[in-house]
Design an enzyme around this catalytic site. Structure first.
Site, PDB file in Angstrom:
ATOM      1  N   LYS A 120      44.801  43.443  33.401  1.00 23.08           N
ATOM      2  CA  LYS A 120      45.611  42.355  33.637  1.00 23.08           C
ATOM      3  C   LYS A 120      45.485  41.428  32.647  1.00 23.08           C
ATOM      4  CE  LYS A 120      43.682  39.720  36.914  1.00 23.08           C
ATOM      5  NZ  LYS A 120      43.174  39.051  38.024  1.00 23.08           N
ATOM      6  N   ASP A 138      48.195  40.050  39.796  1.00 17.35           N
ATOM      7  CA  ASP A 138      46.865  39.604  40.380  1.00 17.35           C
ATOM      8  C   ASP A 138      47.018  39.600  42.150  1.00 17.35           C
ATOM      9  OD1 ASP A 138      48.695  37.440  40.980  1.00 17.35           O
ATOM     10  OD2 ASP A 138      47.514  35.817  40.189  1.00 17.35           O
TER      11      ASP A 138
END
Length: 211
Positions: A120, A138
């Site tokens: 991420k 997210d």
């Protein structure tokens, strides 16, 4: 959800916000990298307050290493998990100096090899600092993708892969920011603001609030 709907969804998100970007405050790829590492389980507002203290003092790998662990912690102690984050940041700074001449690499594998940097974080840096068409999933993007049915998936990676497949190429560079901001301010977890949503009529969420 069909592709015509998806195209219209991103057309509207673009019209509402033509130049979206992160709410993290940074001036260089390195500052962004540090801010994103700090942002794990923390708010952007909290990170910005900490980096406003840190970056004027140290905003390069060498300068942060010069602070030492206690010196770094003193600047970021208001952020959750600051002890482990400080350790990872110092290790990352050393790795950048040892392996990348102190520069943030524009390469996923190299980024993910840095301590405290997962997929991420690498996606955020590649997208925001270098303009790559990546999507960092997210909690906001995961929720919006599943709730609207833009890109449903049972895991974060499944949603990421689906988004990269279905988001029209024209919109891929900015899709990350549009979806985060939409989830943060409109399609909120507990009470989505459907009445203020520009894609409400296209959303396939069965429990959306009637307008």
């Amino acid at each position: 959800m069909n592709q015509t709907k998806r195209e219209e969804i991103f057309r509207r998100l673009q019209a509402a916000n033509p130049a979206p970007t992160t709410e993290l405050q940074y001036d260089t790829p390195f500052e962004l990298l540090i801010a994103v590492i700090l942002s794990a389980q923390a708010t952007d507002v909290g990170v910005n307050k900490a980096t406003a203290r840190l970056f004027p003092v140290a905003n390069t790998p060498a300068a942060i290493l010069a602070l030492g662990e206690e010196g770094l912690k003193a600047h970021i102690k208001t952020i959750g998990l600051y002890n482990s984050k400080a350790t990872n940041i110092l290790k990352t700074c050393q790795a950048l100096i040892d392996n990348h001449d102190g520069e943030v690499p524009r390469d996923r594998k190299a980024l993910e090899a840095l301590p405290g940097v997962g997929r991420k974080t690498a996606n955020v840096v590649l997208n925001t600092a270098f303009g790559e068409p990546t999507i960092a999933v997210d909690t906001h993007i995961y929720r919006v993708s599943n709730r609207t049915r833009i890109a449903p998936g049972k895991t974060v990676r499944a949603v990421e892969d689906k988004l990269l497949k279905v988001v029209p190429k024209t919109y891929q560079r900015d899709a990350h920011h549009w979806l985060i901001l939409h989830g943060r301010y409109v399609c909120k977890a507990r009470k989505p603001a459907c009445e203020a949503c520009v894609i409400e009529d296209l959303c396939e969420y069965p429990e959306k609030v009637s307008t």
